[in-house]
Design a protein around this motif. Structure first.
Motif, PDB file in Angstrom:
ATOM      1  N   ARG A   1       0.830  -1.210   0.000  1.00 25.86           N
ATOM      2  CA  ARG A   1       0.000   0.000   0.000  1.00 25.86           C
ATOM      3  C   ARG A   1       0.869   1.267   0.000  1.00 25.86           C
ATOM      4  N   VAL A   2       1.877   1.297   0.844  1.00 24.75           N
ATOM      5  CA  VAL A   2       2.752   2.473   0.913  1.00 24.75           C
ATOM      6  C   VAL A   2       3.458   2.700  -0.427  1.00 24.75           C
ATOM      7  N   LYS A   3       3.838   1.614  -1.094  1.00 23.41           N
ATOM      8  CA  LYS A   3       4.558   1.711  -2.375  1.00 23.41           C
ATOM      9  C   LYS A   3       3.625   1.763  -3.579  1.00 23.41           C
ATOM     10  N   ASN A   4       2.314   1.872  -3.334  1.00 17.72           N
ATOM     11  CA  ASN A   4       1.300   1.933  -4.395  1.00 17.72           C
ATOM     12  C   ASN A   4       1.394   0.757  -5.367  1.00 17.72           C
ATOM     13  N   ILE A   5       1.564  -0.419  -4.821  1.00 18.28           N
ATOM     14  CA  ILE A   5       1.582  -1.648  -5.619  1.00 18.28           C
ATOM     15  C   ILE A   5       0.194  -2.260  -5.513  1.00 18.28           C
ATOM     16  N   ARG A   6      -0.487  -2.339  -6.643  1.00 14.18           N
ATOM     17  CA  ARG A   6      -1.839  -2.903  -6.657  1.00 14.18           C
ATOM     18  C   ARG A   6      -1.735  -4.403  -6.373  1.00 14.18           C
ATOM     19  N   PHE A   7      -2.539  -4.856  -5.415  1.00 17.29           N
ATOM     20  CA  PHE A   7      -2.524  -6.275  -5.059  1.00 17.29           C
ATOM     21  C   PHE A   7      -3.918  -6.729  -4.673  1.00 17.29           C
ATOM     22  N   TYR A   8      -4.103  -8.036  -4.772  1.00 17.44           N
ATOM     23  CA  TYR A   8      -5.352  -8.672  -4.385  1.00 17.44           C
ATOM     24  C   TYR A   8      -5.013  -9.851  -3.486  1.00 17.44           C
TER      25      TYR A   8
ATOM     26  N   THR B   1      -3.271  -7.465 -11.226  1.00 16.23           N
ATOM     27  CA  THR B   1      -4.648  -7.822 -11.537  1.00 16.23           C
ATOM     28  C   THR B   1      -5.024  -9.110 -10.804  1.00 16.23           C
ATOM     29  N   ARG B   2      -6.304  -9.313 -10.643  1.00 15.69           N
ATOM     30  CA  ARG B   2      -6.818 -10.522  -9.991  1.00 15.69           C
ATOM     31  C   ARG B   2      -6.794 -11.662 -11.003  1.00 15.69           C
ATOM     32  N   ARG B   3      -6.274 -12.812 -10.583  1.00 15.54           N
ATOM     33  CA  ARG B   3      -6.196 -14.002 -11.421  1.00 15.54           C
ATOM     34  C   ARG B   3      -6.529 -15.242 -10.596  1.00 15.54           C
ATOM     35  N   PRO B   4      -6.855 -16.358 -11.264  1.00 14.47           N
ATOM     36  CA  PRO B   4      -7.166 -17.589 -10.521  1.00 14.47           C
ATOM     37  C   PRO B   4      -5.952 -18.158  -9.772  1.00 14.47           C
TER      38      PRO B   4
ATOM     39  N   SER C   1      17.986 -14.557  -3.528  1.00 11.26           N
ATOM     40  CA  SER C   1      18.303 -13.736  -2.363  1.00 11.26           C
ATOM     41  C   SER C   1      17.282 -12.634  -2.098  1.00 11.26           C
ATOM     42  N   LYS C   2      16.456 -12.305  -3.102  1.00  5.60           N
ATOM     43  CA  LYS C   2      15.425 -11.289  -2.893  1.00  5.60           C
ATOM     44  C   LYS C   2      14.238 -11.581  -3.800  1.00  5.60           C
ATOM     45  N   SER C   3      13.131 -10.982  -3.466  1.00 11.03           N
ATOM     46  CA  SER C   3      11.918 -11.164  -4.244  1.00 11.03           C
ATOM     47  C   SER C   3      12.085 -10.549  -5.625  1.00 11.03           C
ATOM     48  N   GLU C   4      11.671 -11.270  -6.642  1.00 16.36           N
ATOM     49  CA  GLU C   4      11.676 -10.713  -7.993  1.00 16.36           C
ATOM     50  C   GLU C   4      10.374  -9.976  -8.279  1.00 16.36           C
ATOM     51  N   LEU C   5       9.314 -10.323  -7.568  1.00 18.19           N
ATOM     52  CA  LEU C   5       8.049  -9.617  -7.716  1.00 18.19           C
ATOM     53  C   LEU C   5       8.087  -8.261  -7.015  1.00 18.19           C
ATOM     54  N   LEU C   6       8.795  -8.205  -5.884  1.00 17.40           N
ATOM     55  CA  LEU C   6       8.923  -6.975  -5.081  1.00 17.40           C
ATOM     56  C   LEU C   6      10.414  -6.713  -4.842  1.00 17.40           C
ATOM     57  N   PRO C   7      11.157  -6.363  -5.883  1.00 18.61           N
ATOM     58  CA  PRO C   7      12.618  -6.300  -5.780  1.00 18.61           C
ATOM     59  C   PRO C   7      13.157  -5.242  -4.816  1.00 18.61           C
ATOM     60  N   GLU C   8      12.379  -4.221  -4.521  1.00 21.17           N
ATOM     61  CA  GLU C   8      12.855  -3.176  -3.612  1.00 21.17           C
ATOM     62  C   GLU C   8      12.552  -3.476  -2.144  1.00 21.17           C
ATOM     63  N   LEU C   9      11.809  -4.531  -1.884  1.00 20.26           N
ATOM     64  CA  LEU C   9      11.454  -4.900  -0.518  1.00 20.26           C
ATOM     65  C   LEU C   9      12.677  -5.464   0.201  1.00 20.26           C
ATOM     66  N   ASP C  10      12.990  -4.877   1.345  1.00 20.19           N
ATOM     67  CA  ASP C  10      14.097  -5.351   2.185  1.00 20.19           C
ATOM     68  C   ASP C  10      13.589  -6.515   3.033  1.00 20.19           C
ATOM     69  N   LEU C  11      13.915  -7.730   2.620  1.00 22.43           N
ATOM     70  CA  LEU C  11      13.416  -8.913   3.320  1.00 22.43           C
ATOM     71  C   LEU C  11      13.934  -9.008   4.747  1.00 22.43           C
ATOM     72  N   ARG C  12      15.163  -8.536   4.994  1.00 17.99           N
ATOM     73  CA  ARG C  12      15.703  -8.592   6.359  1.00 17.99           C
ATOM     74  C   ARG C  12      14.888  -7.705   7.288  1.00 17.99           C
ATOM     75  N   SER C  13      14.446  -6.563   6.782  1.00 19.22           N
ATOM     76  CA  SER C  13      13.589  -5.678   7.571  1.00 19.22           C
ATOM     77  C   SER C  13      12.245  -6.354   7.841  1.00 19.22           C
ATOM     78  N   LEU C  14      11.691  -6.975   6.823  1.00 13.91           N
ATOM     79  CA  LEU C  14      10.426  -7.689   6.986  1.00 13.91           C
ATOM     80  C   LEU C  14      10.572  -8.804   8.025  1.00 13.91           C
ATOM     81  N   GLU C  15      11.671  -9.517   7.983  1.00 16.15           N
ATOM     82  CA  GLU C  15      11.929 -10.571   8.974  1.00 16.15           C
ATOM     83  C   GLU C  15      11.996  -9.993  10.383  1.00 16.15           C
TER      84      GLU C  15
END
Length: 193
Positions: free
Chosen positions: A72-79, A105-108, A159-173
């Motif tokens: 939401r903060v990064k304005n990434i549309r998600f479902y 977009t929403r997908r099955p 080593s990092k998300s390819e869908l969310l490449p700017e996300l700091d996974l260590r911070s999330l952890e």
């Protein structure tokens, strides 16, 4: 073939059965619907997980909230798809992710599936996700996130998300391990501003 499982037989953690048809899976799914058990199926093998513990549900919920705040903060549309069952008889595979998301977009089939691991062993979860076509799978275990990205040959640990490449996974952890969920989510949100 008739399979009868009482609640006592699947307590306290899991039951693993083999040589089951898809039709038996569907019958068990109906029979166990009110127990809160989760069913995972791959090529005739069925894993039945009992209602999930706080050790599973709390980090799952916290991680989901953190990820949703980030998007939401990064304005990434998600479902958010939660634990919606994915898989088919034709694939010989079925799974309920702990959390899942479609991006854009929403997908099955979700782009991202998240699994919180509190017990090990059982059915090859990545094989199920490969057959279904989930682009990225995260495993959270003991506060550490492992990310697997789908390739033509299967999943690669990255080593990092390819869908969310700017996300700091260590911070999330870090925030996912905080004792107080409310503080963790608020502190993480402030760190993104």
């Amino acid at each position: 073939m008739v399979v009868t499982i009482s609640q006592a037989e699947i307590n306290p953690v899991r039951a693993l059965l083999s040589n089951l048809t898809w039709e038996t899976l569907e019958k068990l799914d109906t029979d166990l619907a009110e127990t809160g058990a989760r069913l995972t199926y791959l090529d005739g093998c069925l894993e039945i997980m009992t209602p999930l513990s706080d050790a599973h549900e709390e980090p799952k919920n916290t991680l989901g909230q953190l990820l949703e705040i980030y998007m939401r903060v990064k304005n990434i549309r998600f479902y958010g798809r939660g634990s919606t069952t994915i898989g088919t008889k034709e694939l010989g595979a079925r799974k309920e992710p702990d959390e899942s998301y479609c991006l854009g977009t929403r997908r099955p089939v979700p782009d991202l599936a998240i699994e919180v691991i509190v017990t090990t062993g059982g059915i090859d979860t990545l094989e199920i996700y490969r057959r279904v076509g989930v682009s990225e799978v995260w495993f959270w275990q003991d506060g550490v996130i492992s990310v697997y990205c789908l390739r033509s040959t299967g999943y690669d640990l990255v080593s990092k998300s390819e869908l969310l490449p700017e996300l700091d996974l260590r911070s999330l952890e870090f925030y996912s391990r905080m004792a107080d969920q409310y503080d963790a989510v608020n502190d993480f949100m402030r760190s993104l501003m």
